[in-house]
Design an enzyme around this catalytic site. Structure first.
Site, PDB file in Angstrom:
ATOM      1  CG  ASP A 183      23.134  10.078  11.529  1.00 61.41           C
ATOM      2  OD1 ASP A 183      22.627   9.194  12.251  1.00 61.41           O
ATOM      3  OD2 ASP A 183      24.140  10.732  11.858  1.00 61.41           O
ATOM      4  N   GLY A 184      20.422  10.705  12.510  1.00 68.65           N
ATOM      5  CA  GLY A 184      19.773  11.481  13.560  1.00 68.65           C
ATOM      6  C   GLY A 184      20.643  12.593  14.120  1.00 68.65           C
TER       7      GLY A 184
END
Length: 319
Positions: A183-184
């Site tokens: 995920d970012g």
């Protein structure tokens, strides 16, 4: 202030595995409940105590434990080492796997036997009795810590070690290549934009990103691990690489994707594929990727991944 270097109370060296230099290797520490399915044994420990648990493990020391959530990930990492050594037998920048356990060495025999049964190249089995076993991570040069205990994960993150919580689940992951999905925000990147979103809503977050477009985002808790993984990946051409990395983020590509891409470029971190979901569920795309592990800070995303059989690891931002 210099940190006191602590070594495990009892460390079993696997003499069948070539020992690696932790200053050069990408050291991954996994707990026994992350790599093997010990849920039944853990319930016994909670209900009847340590002595009964130890008796059970000793009585069943030759009974192989079933694989846990991180098992396929460790197998795929091992395959990458094999590919690296095929091209350069003298290479030292390898993955190094150690098992960190709160078992005693006596009750840990079953863990060692199970690893041997599956052919897992675990270099060390580290047995500790301390309540906080994460104090030993830095002394072993650990770059990623996977545990089934939230307190352990939070302690590791506080110590500056990339860490994530794994939940026991049935997984279906391909054997090769190693596929890792990040995920970012609050995982690879800092949670600065998440905080703006919480305070000012989506429009405020979009405006913030536009204003900060030329400024790289801060480092998230898994950046150090991702960077070393990327360093190993660069040993291969894209076509022949036994490692594939992905970014799957809730950000929208049009409004909030540019800064993410620029940040990765600034870091020199190559990602094979990036998916900007714009808030859509991540489960369907994860089912297509079939990663060996998926890191996310949102429990709803973890649950969605588990629903499609993807081994998932939660990076808590609220320790």
């Amino acid at each position: 202030m210099a940190e006191c270097v602590k070594m495990c109370e009892s460390t079993v060296i696997n003499t069948n595995v070539k020992q690696k230099d932790p200053s050069e290797a990408l050291v991954i520490a996994v707990t026994t409940r992350a790599i093997f399915n010990l849920e039944e044994e853990h319930r016994l420990y909670l209900e009847k105590g340590k002595e009964e648990y130890t008796r059970h493990q000793q009585a069943n020391q030759d009974k192989t434990l079933p694989p846990g959530t991180a098992f396929a990930f460790i197998q795929a990492v091992q395959h990458v080492n094999e590919k690296i050594l095929e091209s350069n037998p003298a290479e030292k920048d390898l993955f190094d796997i150690l098992v960190l356990s709160n078992n005693s060495p006596e009750s840990g025999v079953r863990i060692i036997n199970s690893a041997k049964h599956y052919g897992l190249e675990i270099s060390k089995f580290c047995f500790v009795s301390d309540e906080d076993s994460t104090q030993y991570l830095k002394s072993h040069g650990v770059k990623l810590f996977l545990s089934a205990d939230r307190i352990d994960v939070c302690n590791a993150l506080r110590r500056g070690v990339s860490a994530a919580l794994v939940f026991q689940q049935e997984v279906q992951a391909p054997s090769t290549p190693l596929r890792v999905v990040f995920d970012g925000d609050a995982v690879l990147f800092s949670n600065e934009t998440d905080q703006v979103f919480q305070e000012q809503g989506l429009e405020g977050a979009v405006q913030y990103e536009r204003a900060m477009e030329a400024v790289p985002m801060g480092e998230g808790p898994l950046k150090a691990f991702a960077m070393h993984l990327g360093k190993i990946r660069k040993k291969f051409s894209q076509e022949e690489s036994p490692i594939r990395t992905y970014l799957v983020t809730a950000r929208s590509g049009q409004d909030m994707g540019i800064r993410a891409i620029k940040t990765l470029r600034e870091w020199g971190l190559a990602i094979d594929e990036a998916f900007f979901m714009g808030g859509a569920p991540k489960g369907p795309i994860l089912a297509q990727i079939q990663p060996h592990i998926f890191f996310d800070d949102g429990l709803h995303n973890i649950q969605g991944a588990q629903g499609v059989g993807v081994p998932s690891a939660w990076v808590p931002s609220c320790c």
